[in-house]
Design an enzyme around this catalytic site. Structure first.
Site, PDB file in Angstrom:
ATOM      1  N   THR A   1       0.893  -1.301   0.109  1.00 21.59           N
ATOM      2  CA  THR A   1       0.005   0.065   0.038  1.00 21.59           C
ATOM      3  C   THR A   1       0.892   1.232   0.221  1.00 21.59           C
ATOM      4  OG1 THR A   1      -2.086   0.978   1.058  1.00 21.59           O
ATOM      5  CG2 THR A   1      -0.076   0.338   2.503  1.00 21.59           C
TER       6      THR A   1
ATOM      7  N   ALA B   1       1.789   5.475  -7.341  1.00 23.10           N
ATOM      8  CA  ALA B   1       0.921   4.373  -8.079  1.00 23.10           C
ATOM      9  C   ALA B   1       1.465   4.174  -9.437  1.00 23.10           C
ATOM     10  CB  ALA B   1      -0.387   5.030  -8.019  1.00 23.10           C
TER      11      ALA B   1
ATOM     12  N   CYS C   1       4.785   1.774  -7.895  1.00 25.01           N
ATOM     13  CA  CYS C   1       4.531   0.610  -7.034  1.00 25.01           C
ATOM     14  C   CYS C   1       3.327  -0.399  -7.410  1.00 25.01           C
ATOM     15  CB  CYS C   1       4.425   1.083  -5.553  1.00 25.01           C
ATOM     16  SG  CYS C   1       3.858  -0.219  -4.615  1.00 25.01           S
TER      17      CYS C   1
ATOM     18  N   SER D   1       0.115  -0.578  -5.139  1.00 31.82           N
ATOM     19  CA  SER D   1      -0.453   0.550  -4.901  1.00 31.82           C
ATOM     20  C   SER D   1      -1.145   1.079  -6.480  1.00 31.82           C
ATOM     21  CB  SER D   1       0.391   1.811  -4.481  1.00 31.82           C
ATOM     22  OG  SER D   1       1.008   1.389  -3.524  1.00 31.82           O
TER      23      SER D   1
END
Length: 182
Positions: free
Chosen positions: A10, A166, A169, A172
């Site tokens: 996350t 985002a 990763c 995410s």
């Protein structure tokens, strides 16, 4: 790797600029290399939005810690720092809590705190904190934007930083939720 990839899957970011404090979280829940949910809500408010927490790690563990923190905050009359330290003491000494696999960022008007799975309470420098697998990407982007883009609001910096995280990763996503400390 273990099945425990959700511990890092996350991105949670918190920053303060010009007395505005924003916490942002992506919405992806992963287990290993599988996306289980893309619209999860990883932020919670306490004390009528005066304290906001975001968690990374096991969802159940994060929620359990949030509940314990909420109790401490009520016990200590909304004193976030004291509540976080008391939670950390419990986290270190309680056999059940020591097994919880989660981290939290908690903020009020005065403090941004990172609570780790080791029972640490860290107040980061530069008014920016991030946790989770995309945390370093978001942290780096936010620090750069805060240093060089004086015309951006805290909310704009948080959104741009979370989008960069985002993009980089795989754990995410771009379903970003933001809360403002009031």
């Amino acid at each position: 790797m273990s099945d425990n990839l959700s511990l890092h899957g996350t991105t949670i970011l918190c920053l303060k600029k010009n007395e505005e404090i924003i916490i942002a979280a992506d919405g992806q829940v992963s287990h290993g290399n599988t996306v289980l949910k893309s619209t999860a809500r990883k932020l919670r408010t306490i004390a009528n939005n005066k304290i906001i927490a975001g968690f990374a790690g096991s969802t159940a563990d994060g929620l359990a810690l949030f509940e314990k923190l909420a109790v401490k905050i009520e016990q200590h009359k909304h004193n976030l720092l004291r509540s976080a330290v008391e939670l950390a003491k419990d986290w270190r000494s309680d056999k059940y809590l020591r097994r919880l696999e989660a981290m939290m960022i908690v903020a009020d008007r005065s403090h941004i705190l990172i609570l780790t799975g080791n029972g640490d309470v860290v107040e980061p420098e530069n008014n920016v904190a991030a946790i989770g697998s995309g945390g370093l990407f978001a942290l780096s982007a936010a620090r750069a934007l805060m240093s060089y883009e004086n015309n951006l609001t805290a909310e704009e910096i948080a959104l741009k930083s979370m989008n960069i995280a985002a993009d980089l990763c795989v754990f995410s996503n771009h379903n970003i939720i933001m809360e403002k400390v009031v």
